[in-house]
Enzyme design. Structure first.
Site, PDB file in Angstrom:
ATOM      1  N   HIS A 158       0.807  -1.227   0.000  1.00  0.00           N
ATOM      2  CA  HIS A 158       0.000   0.000   0.000  1.00  0.00           C
ATOM      3  C   HIS A 158       0.834   1.268   0.000  1.00  0.00           C
ATOM      4  CE1 HIS A 158      -4.045  -1.810   0.692  1.00  0.00           C
ATOM      5  NE2 HIS A 158      -3.272  -2.833   0.987  1.00  0.00           N
ATOM      6  N   ASP A 366       3.423   9.430  -0.832  1.00  0.00           N
ATOM      7  CA  ASP A 366       2.249   8.657  -0.422  1.00  0.00           C
ATOM      8  C   ASP A 366       2.013   7.563  -1.461  1.00  0.00           C
ATOM      9  OD1 ASP A 366      -0.021   8.041   1.091  1.00  0.00           O
ATOM     10  OD2 ASP A 366      -0.680  10.124   1.208  1.00  0.00           O
TER      11      ASP A 366
END
Ligand code: GDG
Length: 469
Positions: A158, A366
């Site tokens: 992720h 991110d």
């Protein structure tokens, strides 16, 4: 249809969603995935136990079975607070300055991965598809293979995959990365992280990467690809339409008293660029005295990982910085930053997104960033807000019509705020229309279908009984 066994560090029951604290994007996405498949979700309960026994708590709710274990204090310190969040998280977010290398972290990480494997293996039937999530559990696939599992096993990361030159600063990096070769499919959020992984494989492991995504190292072959995660478009749309969201919308609009709201929503984490965001916003306040009190920044930042010292430090910095900016610029009836260390239910959050004319989402790095996509999903099609997004978020590769900024540049943040304020409605609608298309079609349902079908197609299932049975 095969069952799906999802394994992640933490498990959160679907019902707990709205009431939960600082819900990470991972749990939001996974509970949606588990509603569809007849599966089991296995992981840590978040609770501490005196002595690890391998006892599992099983719950069945809304078509999802969860199986959780408690961990010993030393496990939590070394595996979770240690290797996962003090070593891998900073390193994978390009912050080698914050990465701590401690032998006990590495051994705790391996021990907990073994404990996960030992406990979950008996739950897995030969036909099951196994889907392992995130940086906490990189070696789990190998651990399961060592216990004789021949199932198709996939891994999804992720967070970003760092460039090889940074990754090699991790002691035993090669040993860690080689464990990934035990999987059948490895998924990344974006092509960028996939490329970094392929580069490492070629450069450090002497492997070969084929054009079709197959990676070969020695006698191992594994398929690797990018699967950008999305929001649960349908569920989120319902949240936006709910009475709770409408009340939250009214509450924020009323308290804004005609001023525009710039919203930020992030776990309190140094990777989210909050300090840099505040400084960029401060630059705007300095440069544009005339527009200053026509807007304010609402920053929602629920604390996370409070047991890790760097998180305490960032929290103190932000308390101080927001206080300083407010002290410097506030007037009797206006404060420039409403800084809130609290978490809200999803429907309330949806209402806040919709009420905010601008979103300022500026992580320094991110994997994806679901908040940016949620903001787009929550907008009024006839009068949408403007998304200002860091070019270093995975989401920037899909949301190309956001105002993309370098999150380290105060001037770029300040200029983007000005541009957002001045943006004509027709341009807002044009940009939003293009972004919502991606948010709608590349949503969490598409994500899990793409990953699971890659796993199903990776190879035919091996129908023999696993050795552990
Ligand atoms: C990791 C990766 C990747 C936040 N505050 C509240 C709240 N949230 C929810 C948001 C969003 C989620 O948490 C945050 O997701 P992000 O994607 O923005 O970030 P991470 O937590 O760092 O997630 C990230 C993600 O995994 C999924 O793969 O995108 O790159 O770092 O859904 O809405 N939810 C509620 N109240 C809050 O106050 N209910």
């Amino acid at each position: 249809m095969s069952r799906l066994i999802v394994i992640s560090n933490r498990v959160s029951a679907p019902k707990a969603q709205s009431a939960a604290g600082a819900q990470g994007g991972l749990s939001v996405a996974l509970s949606a995935a588990l509603k569809e498949y007849r599966g089991i979700w296995f992981g840590w309960s978040g609770e501490k136990t005196e002595e690890f026994t391998g006892h599992m708590d099983l719950h069945r709710e809304g078509g999802v079975t969860t199986a959780t274990i408690d961990l010993e204090e030393q496990d939590i310190d070394e595996y979770y607070n240690g290797y996962a969040n003090r070593t891998l998280w900073p390193l994978f977010h390009y912050r080698i300055d914050l990465a701590e290398y401690d032998r006990s972290f590495g051994s705790g990480y391996e021990r907990v991965n073994e404990r996960f494997a030992e406990t979950v293996a008996p739950l897995i039937e030969p036909d099951d598809l196994v889907w392992v999530h995130d940086y906490h559990l990189i070696p789990l696939g190998q651990q399961l293979r060592d216990r004789g599992l021949k199932n198709r096993i996939g891994f999804f990361l992720h967070i970003p995959w760092p460039p090889s030159r940074l990754l090699v600063s991790l002691p035993y990096h090669e040993r860690l990365v080689r464990t990934l070769l035990a999987y059948d499919v490895i998924g990344f959020q974006t092509e960028e992280w996939l490329e970094s992984f392929c580069h490492y494989v070629e450069r450090e492991l002497g492997g070969r990467v084929d054009k079709d995504g197959m990676i070969h190292v020695g006698d191992r072959s594994v398929y690797a690809a990018a699967y950008p995660i999305g929001v649960d478009y349908k569920e989120f749309g319902e949240a936006v339409e709910s009475a709770t969201a409408r009340e939250a919308f009214e509450r924020l609009r009323k308290s804004a008293a005609g001023r525009r709201t710039i919203i930020g929503v992030d776990r309190l984490d140094y990777s989210k660029g909050l300090e840099e965001r505040f400084l960029g916003y401060r630059r705007f306040l300095e440069k544009h005295g005339e527009s200053r009190d026509h807007l304010f920044l609402l920053q929602i930042a629920p604390p996370s990982r409070g047991e890790v010292a760097t998180y305490e430090v960032i929290r103190e910095h932000l308390d101080e910085l927001s206080g300083r900016i407010n002290g410097e610029f506030a007037s009797v009836d206006w404060v420039p930053i409403r800084y809130v260390n609290q978490s809200y239910g999803r429907a309330e959050l949806a209402g806040f997104y919709r009420a905010a004319e601008i979103a300022l989402i500026t992580p320094l790095r991110d994997g994806m960033n679901l908040v940016a996509k949620e903001y787009v999903a929550a907008q009024d099609p006839d009068d949408p807000g403007v998304l200002i997004l860091s070019r270093f978020a995975g989401a920037a590769l899909q949301l190309k019509d956001a105002l993309l900024v370098n999150p380290y540049s105060k001037d770029e943040i300040s200029d983007a705020i000005m541009k957002a304020i001045r943006m004509p409605k027709a341009e807002r609608i044009r940009r939003w229309t293009s972004m919502i298309e991606s948010v709608r079609t590349e949503d969490v349902v598409a994500w899990r279908h793409a990953f699971v079908s890659a796993l199903e197609n990776a190879r035919p299932p091996v129908r023999s009984e696993p050795e552990h049975a």
